[in-house]
Write an enzyme that holds these catalytic residues in place. Structure first.
Site, PDB file in Angstrom:
ATOM      1  CG  HIS A 137      54.832  49.119  42.597  1.00 51.83           C
ATOM      2  ND1 HIS A 137      55.310  48.014  41.932  1.00 51.83           N
ATOM      3  CD2 HIS A 137      53.592  49.344  42.089  1.00 51.83           C
ATOM      4  CE1 HIS A 137      54.405  47.587  41.064  1.00 51.83           C
ATOM      5  NE2 HIS A 137      53.353  48.383  41.136  1.00 51.83           N
ATOM      6  CD  GLN A 157      45.229  53.218  37.806  1.00 49.39           C
ATOM      7  OE1 GLN A 157      44.791  52.129  37.471  1.00 49.39           O
ATOM      8  NE2 GLN A 157      46.354  53.344  38.482  1.00 49.39           N
ATOM      9  CB  SER A 181      53.862  44.060  37.788  1.00 53.34           C
ATOM     10  OG  SER A 181      53.902  45.000  38.839  1.00 53.34           O
TER      11      SER A 181
END
Ligand code: AMP
Length: 294
Positions: free
Chosen positions: A46, A163, A196
């Site tokens: 991230h 995505q 995550s």
């Protein structure tokens, strides 16, 4: 490159109104704005997206919102890792300007009744086959975030390759004035893609998890050497299942359309597999008859 001299705490914005005020102030000063949407539980992957955003825009906003509409029934919405304070500390350390952390009632107020219906890359038969409501939830929340913030650019990871394709399509189709950047996947030293959800892995599962990346990489090399993709993929599926995974899919696709791979065009191997209670996804570029990433 924008050099940020200070690492003062980012503004923490909880409402759409506060976000819009902040962005309007920057715009009045002639500054460009980048958005990095996340669900928090931040890891170096991230942060690499935020750094890329900071290199390309004067101001960087990271949004943190665990979006309920992209989780299916029986998925991990309730147990998804949440660590807001640690996330904000990491974003402060790299000099992010603002963190947008709306709660569910900001994003989905009473009476909310609109979602985005998708075709094209959202129907490629990859994640959509196993998570049929997922991309509608992703597209709805990303469209909302882009409209709320109206950034010059937004950064998404190639880790979630389908995505990224869905978001590129959505942004073009809805004439959103934001440039979408795809960022490479950051990996642990042993090759496992950072996620995550890796915290769900038991020590034994964590030990075997790099097999996914290893198998994708080996298969990509075999195809690049000119061998038959069908046979290579069959062997890869066997190796992954023998390693203790339950395979959802391993597909060889055109990198742009997500349709079948076309010799001479950029191609991608994409995998999703479950180990214990954890579902992992990954993908790698493949040089197929000379086709490379654009
Ligand atoms: P998430 O919080 O998992 O929804 O991810 C937020 C953004 O970070 C998405 O654009 C992801 O594709 C991206 N991302 C997740 N993992 C990685 C990684 N290992 N490397 C680079 N980007 C990532």
């Amino acid at each position: 490159m924008n050099i940020r001299m200070t690492t003062s705490a980012p503004s923490v914005l909880n409402t759409v109104a506060a976000l819009r005020r902040q962005v309007a102030g920057w715009r009045r000063a002639g500054e460009t704005v980048a958005l990095v949407p996340t669900m928090g539980a931040l890891h170096p992957g991230h942060l690499s997206l935020a750094r890329l955003a900071m290199d390309r825009a004067d101001r960087c906003i990271v949004s943190i919102f665990v979006n309920p509409t992209q989780f299916g029934p029986g998925e991990d919405f309730g147990s998804y890792p949440r660590s807001l304070e640690a996330d904000i500390a990491q974003l402060r350390d790299i000099g992010v300007d603002a963190v947008f952390t709306p709660d569910a009632t900001q994003m989905y107020p009473q009476g909310f009744a609109t979602t985005i219906a998708l075709k094209g890359p959202a129907e490629a038969g990859l994640e959509d086959k196993f998570r049929p409501t997922h991309f509608s939830g992703v597209a709805t929340v990303v469209a909302k975030l882009l409209i709320q913030c109206m950034p010059d650019l937004a950064v998404f990871g190639e880790k979630d390759f389908q995505q990224l394709a869905v978001i590129r399509r959505l942004t073009a189709d809805l004439d959103l004035p934001t440039t979408i950047f795809g960022a490479p996947t950051l990996r642990e030293a042993d090759g496992l893609a950072m996620s995550s959800r890796n915290v769900y892995l038991s020590p034994e599962e964590r030990r075997v998890a790099p097999l996914l990346r290893e198998t994708l990489g080996g298969t990509a090399d075999v195809i690049a050497a000119g061998r038959d993709p069908g046979a290579a993929i069959e062997r890869a599926c066997e190796a992954i299942e023998q390693g203790g995974f339950k395979l959802d899919y391993l597909e060889f696709r055109d990198a742009a359309s997500l349709g079948p791979a076309v010799r001479g065009q950029a191609a991608r191997l994409l995998v999703a597999a479950r180990i214990g209670r954890t579902r992992l996804i990954d993908n790698v570029a493949v040089s197929y008859g000379g086709g490379n990433e654009p």
